[in-house]
Scaffold this active site. Structure first.
Site, PDB file in Angstrom:
ATOM      1  N   ASN A 168       1.226  -5.710  -5.729  1.00 49.31           N
ATOM      2  CA  ASN A 168       1.993  -4.483  -5.938  1.00 49.31           C
ATOM      3  C   ASN A 168       2.440  -3.977  -4.573  1.00 49.31           C
ATOM      4  O   ASN A 168       1.734  -3.228  -3.911  1.00 49.31           O
ATOM      5  CB  ASN A 168       1.131  -3.437  -6.656  1.00 49.31           C
ATOM      6  CG  ASN A 168       1.926  -2.219  -7.087  1.00 49.31           C
ATOM      7  OD1 ASN A 168       3.014  -1.962  -6.581  1.00 49.31           O
ATOM      8  ND2 ASN A 168       1.391  -1.453  -8.019  1.00 49.31           N
TER       9      ASN A 168
ATOM     10  N   TYR B  40      -4.120   3.067   5.967  1.00 49.39           N
ATOM     11  CA  TYR B  40      -4.529   2.099   6.994  1.00 49.39           C
ATOM     12  C   TYR B  40      -3.914   2.426   8.360  1.00 49.39           C
ATOM     13  O   TYR B  40      -4.628   2.544   9.366  1.00 49.39           O
ATOM     14  CB  TYR B  40      -4.124   0.702   6.557  1.00 49.39           C
ATOM     15  CG  TYR B  40      -4.485  -0.381   7.545  1.00 49.39           C
ATOM     16  CD1 TYR B  40      -5.798  -0.848   7.631  1.00 49.39           C
ATOM     17  CD2 TYR B  40      -3.528  -0.931   8.392  1.00 49.39           C
ATOM     18  CE1 TYR B  40      -6.141  -1.839   8.543  1.00 49.39           C
ATOM     19  CE2 TYR B  40      -3.859  -1.919   9.298  1.00 49.39           C
ATOM     20  CZ  TYR B  40      -5.165  -2.367   9.373  1.00 49.39           C
ATOM     21  OH  TYR B  40      -5.501  -3.345  10.280  1.00 49.39           O
TER      22      TYR B  40
ATOM     23  N   HIS C   1      -7.968   3.895  -9.002  1.00 54.08           N
ATOM     24  CA  HIS C   1      -7.962   3.005 -10.165  1.00 54.08           C
ATOM     25  C   HIS C   1      -9.017   3.429 -11.190  1.00 54.08           C
ATOM     26  O   HIS C   1      -8.748   3.428 -12.401  1.00 54.08           O
ATOM     27  CB  HIS C   1      -8.207   1.562  -9.728  1.00 54.08           C
ATOM     28  CG  HIS C   1      -6.984   0.856  -9.241  1.00 54.08           C
ATOM     29  ND1 HIS C   1      -6.474   1.022  -7.978  1.00 54.08           N
ATOM     30  CD2 HIS C   1      -6.144  -0.027  -9.859  1.00 54.08           C
ATOM     31  CE1 HIS C   1      -5.399   0.276  -7.825  1.00 54.08           C
ATOM     32  NE2 HIS C   1      -5.171  -0.361  -8.959  1.00 54.08           N
TER      33      HIS C   1
END
Length: 519
Positions: free
Chosen positions: A392, A404, A431
């Site tokens: 994704n 990050y 998630h």
């Protein structure tokens, strides 16, 4: 007159020559076919390599062109105030660069061999429909396709869409208004008051997005598909709001007092609908809209939804509906996981194709959004680190840019391990929240698979591993992971319906019911 033997030899000569010419022609034809195939393979490799190198050159040229503009002319400078208050720029090439390119599946669909794989999936759907009709006709003497699962899943969809309206309006107005308050050239205390008001508006906006969907889903007991609409929009609007502010606030604060420098409202409105989570003032655009392409992708997305319903109805519901009524055993659990690997991997492929390809490409085409790289060739991955980067790309770009990369900027360039753990932690929590929201219960299967096992596989199965065996291993682990998810979540879903709690408690809500449910 010639001797009779000479005439015979001359008569035989052409016949043998003709036969020899035929063999030679056959060999030449075979060599020509083999040479043609070889040249086709060489051409494909050459075009793929040339396209990759050309894309890299264009990305570099676009970045150099952006850097060539004077600092005051850049609407979105790649800089931000650092922890010490000084302006620090990110290293060159770290910002997402958008270029015009097609989705990978659209390119592969031009190859007949790959189109055949697509036809096989369509044939599988046809077989499921035919088997459903045949079973209904044999068992009940009627030819009626039942869509009970589909109707149940999308129940109360109008309420979910009505809830989406204030969520969208809040995202449309509040972040842009807050940025405009910060960008106004006011002096001292007046600007501080406006900045405080902007922060208060953002806090109210975040509270609305976080609380309203949960309240509606719990109070009116929305079914899973309607909850999907709310939770996906909730996460998408939060991520878009953050990206817009993250990309624009540094530039606004750097030039405050020199005039209003907020981006145009039309660019922000376009960003809220275009299929990316990274804000830019402008994006590459295609020259026209192919409405037949839009209709085709929406039809394929609808077909994937029907496909998923048939798979759940035929392969999962009959197995797991009564499993919670039987005594728990390791043997039954293992068999259920193995049984769910097939439906699980089918669901994974359908979600990928329906959302990341069909849905996003349809919106990209309607908005003439040029960069269609929503995913890469994740199916060829030989490491889980590459799989996470290519599965994704839309979400990966957001995590890379704002978790990050900003983590490295705040913690220092040597804290790559900590920044990567932060990415996994944020992704795993989100998630798990999505699964908890959609299913209506807390069962941290996704959290454990994604954060613990996924994190370990990311560091152990890294990019140093190549070869077909590693790709087979990755697919094997994907099969098992999907089987575990489908099996455990289905068992918990039916256990909570067969064994309702006599009294609602916190521990009762967070403790898996399938471990102890034996009605």
């Amino acid at each position: 007159m010639e001797p009779k033997g000479t005439q015979l030899r001359r008569r035989d000569g052409p016949e043998k020559g003709a036969c020899g010419d035929g063999n030679t022609k056959n060999h030449r034809t075979a060599d020509l076919v083999q040479w043609t195939r070889h040249m086709e393979a060489v051409k494909s490799r050459f075009l793929e390599q040339a396209q990759r190198q050309l894309a890299e050159l264009l990305d570099r040229a676009l970045w150099e062109a952006e850097q060539a503009y004077p600092q005051q002319d850049r609407p979105l400078p790649a800089a931000a105030p650092g922890p010490t208050g000084k302006t620090q720029e990110f290293p060159p090439g770290k910002r997402k660069v958008f270029v015009t390119r097609k989705s990978l599946l659209d390119e592969l669909m031009e190859v007949q061999h790959f189109r055949t794989i697509y036809h096989m999936f369509v044939a599988g759907l046809c077989v499921l429909v035919i088997s459903t009709l045949a079973i209904d006709f044999i068992d009940e003497g009627r030819l009626v396709l039942e869509f009970d699962l589909l109707i149940f899943s999308f129940g109360q969809l109008p309420l979910a869409l009505m809830t989406w309206v204030p969520m969208f309006l809040s995202t449309l107005l509040v972040p842009y208004q807050s940025l405009w308050l910060w960008a106004r050239p006011r002096a001292g205390g007046a600007w501080t008051l406006g900045a405080g008001l902007g922060c208060a508006l953002l806090a109210a906006h975040a509270a609305l997005l976080c609380v309203l969907p949960v309240h509606v889903a719990v109070k009116w007991e929305l079914p899973p598909a309607s909850r999907c609409v709310l939770v996906f929009e909730q996460v998408r609007l939060l991520m878009k709001s953050y990206s817009f502010l993250r990309e624009t606030v540094p530039g606004v604060l750097c030039v405050r007092g020199k005039g209003i420098c907020a981006p145009s409202f039309s660019s922000y409105l376009y960003f809220l609908f275009c299929p990316t989570l990274i804000y830019r003032e402008t994006y590459p655009r295609t020259p026209c809209i192919r409405w037949n392409y839009v209709a085709k992708n929406f039809a394929q997305a609808l077909g994937c939804v029907l496909y998923a319903c048939f798979i759940l109805g035929r392969l999962c519901v009959p197995v797991f509906a009564h499993m919670s009524q039987e005594p728990f055993s390791t043997r039954a659990l293992l068999l259920s996981v193995l049984h769910a690997t097939g439906p699980g991997i089918f669901m994974l492929l359908l979600i990928f194709f329906a959302f990341l390809h069909c849905w996003l490409n349809a919106f990209a085409e309607m908005l003439r959004f040029g960069d269609r790289m929503f995913y890469r060739d994740w199916w060829n991955s030989t490491s889980f680190s590459n799989y996470y980067r290519t599965w994704n790309v839309v979400v990966h770009d957001w995590l890379y840019s704002y978790v990050y990369q900003d983590g490295l900027w705040l913690l220092g360039g040597h804290a790559r391990g900590a920044a990567m753990v932060g990415v996994f932690l944020v992704s795993a929590v989100v998630h798990e929240y999505i699964f908890c929201f959609v299913l209506g219960f807390f069962y941290p299967v996704m959290l454990m698979l994604f954060l613990v096992f996924g994190g370990l596989l990311n560091f152990t199965m890294n990019d140093r591993h190549t070869g077909p065996a590693w790709n087979v291993l990755m697919w094997t682990l994907l099969f098992l992971g999907q089987g575990i998810q489908v099996s455990l979540y289905c068992q918990e879903w039916y256990a909570r319906r067969h064994c309702p709690l006599p009294q609602t408690t916190f521990w009762g809500l967070v403790t898996p019911r399938s471990w102890s449910c034996h009605p």
